[in-house]
Motif scaffolding. Structure first.
Motif, PDB file in Angstrom:
ATOM      1  N   ALA A 183      -1.889   0.590  -7.013  1.00 51.87           N
ATOM      2  CA  ALA A 183      -0.694   0.332  -6.380  1.00 51.87           C
ATOM      3  C   ALA A 183       0.753   1.223  -6.213  1.00 51.87           C
ATOM      4  N   VAL A 184       0.440   1.868  -7.575  1.00 55.61           N
ATOM      5  CA  VAL A 184       1.633   2.735  -7.918  1.00 55.61           C
ATOM      6  C   VAL A 184       1.402   4.054  -6.889  1.00 55.61           C
ATOM      7  N   VAL A 185       0.395   4.411  -6.710  1.00 59.50           N
ATOM      8  CA  VAL A 185       0.303   5.611  -5.735  1.00 59.50           C
ATOM      9  C   VAL A 185       0.564   5.343  -4.200  1.00 59.50           C
ATOM     10  N   ASN A 186       0.257   4.100  -3.808  1.00 58.21           N
ATOM     11  CA  ASN A 186       0.580   3.707  -2.529  1.00 58.21           C
ATOM     12  C   ASN A 186       2.280   3.639  -2.379  1.00 58.21           C
ATOM     13  N   SER A 187       2.773   2.771  -3.480  1.00 58.59           N
ATOM     14  CA  SER A 187       4.267   2.619  -3.356  1.00 58.59           C
ATOM     15  C   SER A 187       4.793   4.026  -3.755  1.00 58.59           C
ATOM     16  N   SER A 188       4.443   4.730  -4.074  1.00 60.86           N
ATOM     17  CA  SER A 188       5.398   6.207  -4.418  1.00 60.86           C
ATOM     18  C   SER A 188       5.322   6.952  -3.194  1.00 60.86           C
ATOM     19  N   ALA A 189       4.446   6.750  -2.494  1.00 61.27           N
ATOM     20  CA  ALA A 189       4.623   7.459  -0.841  1.00 61.27           C
ATOM     21  C   ALA A 189       5.908   6.853  -0.345  1.00 61.27           C
ATOM     22  N   TRP A 190       5.922   5.494  -0.512  1.00 59.50           N
ATOM     23  CA  TRP A 190       7.154   4.855   0.535  1.00 59.50           C
ATOM     24  C   TRP A 190       8.364   5.165  -0.329  1.00 59.50           C
ATOM     25  N   TRP A 191       8.373   5.227  -1.686  1.00 61.54           N
ATOM     26  CA  TRP A 191       9.568   5.416  -2.556  1.00 61.54           C
ATOM     27  C   TRP A 191       9.978   6.964  -2.235  1.00 61.54           C
ATOM     28  N   ARG A 230       3.621  -3.444   5.770  1.00 61.28           N
ATOM     29  CA  ARG A 230       2.478  -4.437   5.309  1.00 61.28           C
ATOM     30  C   ARG A 230       1.837  -3.998   3.901  1.00 61.28           C
ATOM     31  N   ALA A 231       2.623  -5.164   3.162  1.00 62.62           N
ATOM     32  CA  ALA A 231       1.905  -5.087   1.549  1.00 62.62           C
ATOM     33  C   ALA A 231       0.390  -4.842   1.385  1.00 62.62           C
ATOM     34  N   LEU A 263      -1.471  -3.488   3.313  1.00 63.25           N
ATOM     35  CA  LEU A 263      -2.006  -2.232   3.817  1.00 63.25           C
ATOM     36  C   LEU A 263      -1.335  -1.165   3.061  1.00 63.25           C
ATOM     37  N   SER A 264      -2.351   0.120   2.956  1.00 59.65           N
ATOM     38  CA  SER A 264      -1.745   1.223   2.312  1.00 59.65           C
ATOM     39  C   SER A 264      -0.987   2.108   3.316  1.00 59.65           C
ATOM     40  N   PHE A 265      -0.014   2.836   2.564  1.00 55.79           N
ATOM     41  CA  PHE A 265       1.016   3.656   3.245  1.00 55.79           C
ATOM     42  C   PHE A 265       0.170   4.495   4.211  1.00 55.79           C
ATOM     43  N   GLN A 266      -1.210   4.974   3.849  1.00 55.30           N
ATOM     44  CA  GLN A 266      -1.886   5.638   4.967  1.00 55.30           C
ATOM     45  C   GLN A 266      -2.357   4.963   6.256  1.00 55.30           C
ATOM     46  N   HIS A 267      -2.509   3.530   5.900  1.00 55.98           N
ATOM     47  CA  HIS A 267      -2.690   2.825   7.170  1.00 55.98           C
ATOM     48  C   HIS A 267      -1.581   2.947   8.190  1.00 55.98           C
ATOM     49  N   HIS A 268      -0.447   2.731   7.489  1.00 58.07           N
ATOM     50  CA  HIS A 268       1.003   2.778   8.374  1.00 58.07           C
ATOM     51  C   HIS A 268       0.927   4.273   8.814  1.00 58.07           C
ATOM     52  N   ALA A 269       0.535   5.375   8.346  1.00 55.21           N
ATOM     53  CA  ALA A 269       0.666   6.759   8.860  1.00 55.21           C
ATOM     54  C   ALA A 269      -0.013   7.229   9.895  1.00 55.21           C
ATOM     55  N   ASP A 305       2.321  -1.165  19.582  1.00 56.10           N
ATOM     56  CA  ASP A 305       1.213  -0.615  19.379  1.00 56.10           C
ATOM     57  C   ASP A 305       0.965  -0.685  17.932  1.00 56.10           C
ATOM     58  N   GLN A 306       2.136  -0.146  17.183  1.00 57.53           N
ATOM     59  CA  GLN A 306       1.774   0.072  15.707  1.00 57.53           C
ATOM     60  C   GLN A 306       1.673  -1.290  15.265  1.00 57.53           C
ATOM     61  N   ASP A 307       2.331  -2.338  15.585  1.00 57.76           N
ATOM     62  CA  ASP A 307       2.213  -3.804  15.291  1.00 57.76           C
ATOM     63  C   ASP A 307       0.722  -4.267  15.607  1.00 57.76           C
ATOM     64  N   LYS A 308       0.467  -3.997  16.769  1.00 59.12           N
ATOM     65  CA  LYS A 308      -0.887  -4.467  17.192  1.00 59.12           C
ATOM     66  C   LYS A 308      -2.053  -3.765  16.370  1.00 59.12           C
ATOM     67  N   TRP A 309      -2.079  -2.633  15.941  1.00 63.85           N
ATOM     68  CA  TRP A 309      -3.215  -2.059  15.278  1.00 63.85           C
ATOM     69  C   TRP A 309      -2.947  -2.550  13.850  1.00 63.85           C
ATOM     70  N   LEU A 310      -1.813  -2.543  13.157  1.00 62.46           N
ATOM     71  CA  LEU A 310      -1.726  -2.986  11.789  1.00 62.46           C
ATOM     72  C   LEU A 310      -2.018  -4.462  11.811  1.00 62.46           C
ATOM     73  N   ASP A 311      -1.810  -5.280  12.756  1.00 64.08           N
ATOM     74  CA  ASP A 311      -2.424  -6.672  12.555  1.00 64.08           C
ATOM     75  C   ASP A 311      -3.878  -6.631  12.711  1.00 64.08           C
ATOM     76  N   ARG A 312      -4.381  -5.882  13.504  1.00 58.81           N
ATOM     77  CA  ARG A 312      -6.172  -5.837  13.404  1.00 58.81           C
ATOM     78  C   ARG A 312      -6.327  -5.311  11.936  1.00 58.81           C
ATOM     79  N   ALA A 313      -5.958  -4.417  11.714  1.00 62.41           N
ATOM     80  CA  ALA A 313      -6.422  -3.739  10.464  1.00 62.41           C
ATOM     81  C   ALA A 313      -6.127  -4.814   9.264  1.00 62.41           C
ATOM     82  N   GLU A 314      -5.050  -5.645   9.067  1.00 64.91           N
ATOM     83  CA  GLU A 314      -4.857  -6.402   8.101  1.00 64.91           C
ATOM     84  C   GLU A 314      -5.810  -7.443   8.432  1.00 64.91           C
ATOM     85  N   LYS A 315      -5.994  -8.116   9.365  1.00 64.40           N
ATOM     86  CA  LYS A 315      -6.915  -9.320   9.645  1.00 64.40           C
ATOM     87  C   LYS A 315      -8.355  -8.846   9.382  1.00 64.40           C
TER      88      LYS A 315
END
Length: 223
Positions: free
Chosen positions: A65-73, A119-120, A122-128, A137-147
């Motif tokens: 959680a810290v590693v993923n959050s630190s990328a956003w930070w 998306r909490a 999903l990881s930072f790398q998912h978003h990347a 398209d971003q939202d479409k693929w993140l929806d699929r990945a999360e589901k």
């Protein structure tokens, strides 16, 4: 429950295995607490030999959680600095001791996703993985990945397969259009006139048609 707390030494923190007794001095970590805890340092982890599987697993979740959050930070920190301190921006990066290219990647992803779209689950790398796509398209693929609870590797593979299918479809459409062009229907009277014209200049019908059409196209483009 394990939790992350800061120790008096600035480069260390403790992931508790269980709730410890309160320290004798506020802001310090006792020897007893150390023995029952996972200690993080700038160079690695110090893990007690008696740590249970459950607490080892819990510590891993905290670290992730810290590693993923630190990328956003870091991304948000860089975006803010770029917008507010252009004249001192690079000096701040050097002071932080971070590689500029790494920070640029973090900042690029952070700019592509405002806080409300991150998306909490999903990881930072998912978003990347989807940052270069259009917003919808971003939202479409993140929806699929999360589901589907996809890993970043599965998300990347899904995007590539979808893109390959689109390319194949476009190629088939282009081939269909080309075939339709090659089989262009020509009235018989026109065809006979073209054949006579080709004979007049001493060439075959196909060559005469191609030469005439190319000449007409060149003239139209010049006009």
């Amino acid at each position: 429950m394990a939790k992350l707390i800061s120790e008096t030494e600035p480069t260390q923190s403790v992931l508790y295995r269980k709730k410890p007794p309160p320290p004798a001095n506020r802001g310090t970590v006792s020897d007893g607490q150390r023995r029952g805890s996972v200690l993080t340092t700038a160079l690695g982890l110090r893990i007690p030999a008696e740590l249970t599987f459950e607490d080892w697993e819990r510590a891993g979740r905290q670290i992730t959680a810290v590693v993923n959050s630190s990328a956003w930070w870091l991304g948000d920190w860089l975006v803010y600095g770029k917008e507010h301190y252009r004249d001192r921006y690079e000096r701040g990066i050097l002071a932080a001791g971070l590689q500029y290219q790494t920070l640029r990647n973090y900042a690029w992803v952070a700019r592509r996703f405002e806080l409300s779209r991150r998306r909490a689950a999903l990881s930072f790398q998912h978003h990347a993985e989807v940052a270069s796509l259009l917003v919808e398209d971003q939202d479409k693929w993140l929806d699929r990945a999360e589901k589907a609870k996809w890993t970043t590797k599965q998300l990347r593979a899904g995007i590539r397969l979808s893109y390959a299918a689109e390319v194949r479809e476009a190629t088939r459409d282009e081939a269909t259009r080309d075939e339709a062009t090659r089989r262009l229907a020509v009235p018989g009277s026109h065809l006979e006139r073209w054949r006579l014209a080709a004979d007049q200049v001493g060439t075959d019908l196909r060559q005469w048609v191609l030469t005439t059409l190319d000449s007409a196209a060149a003239q139209a483009l010049r006009d």
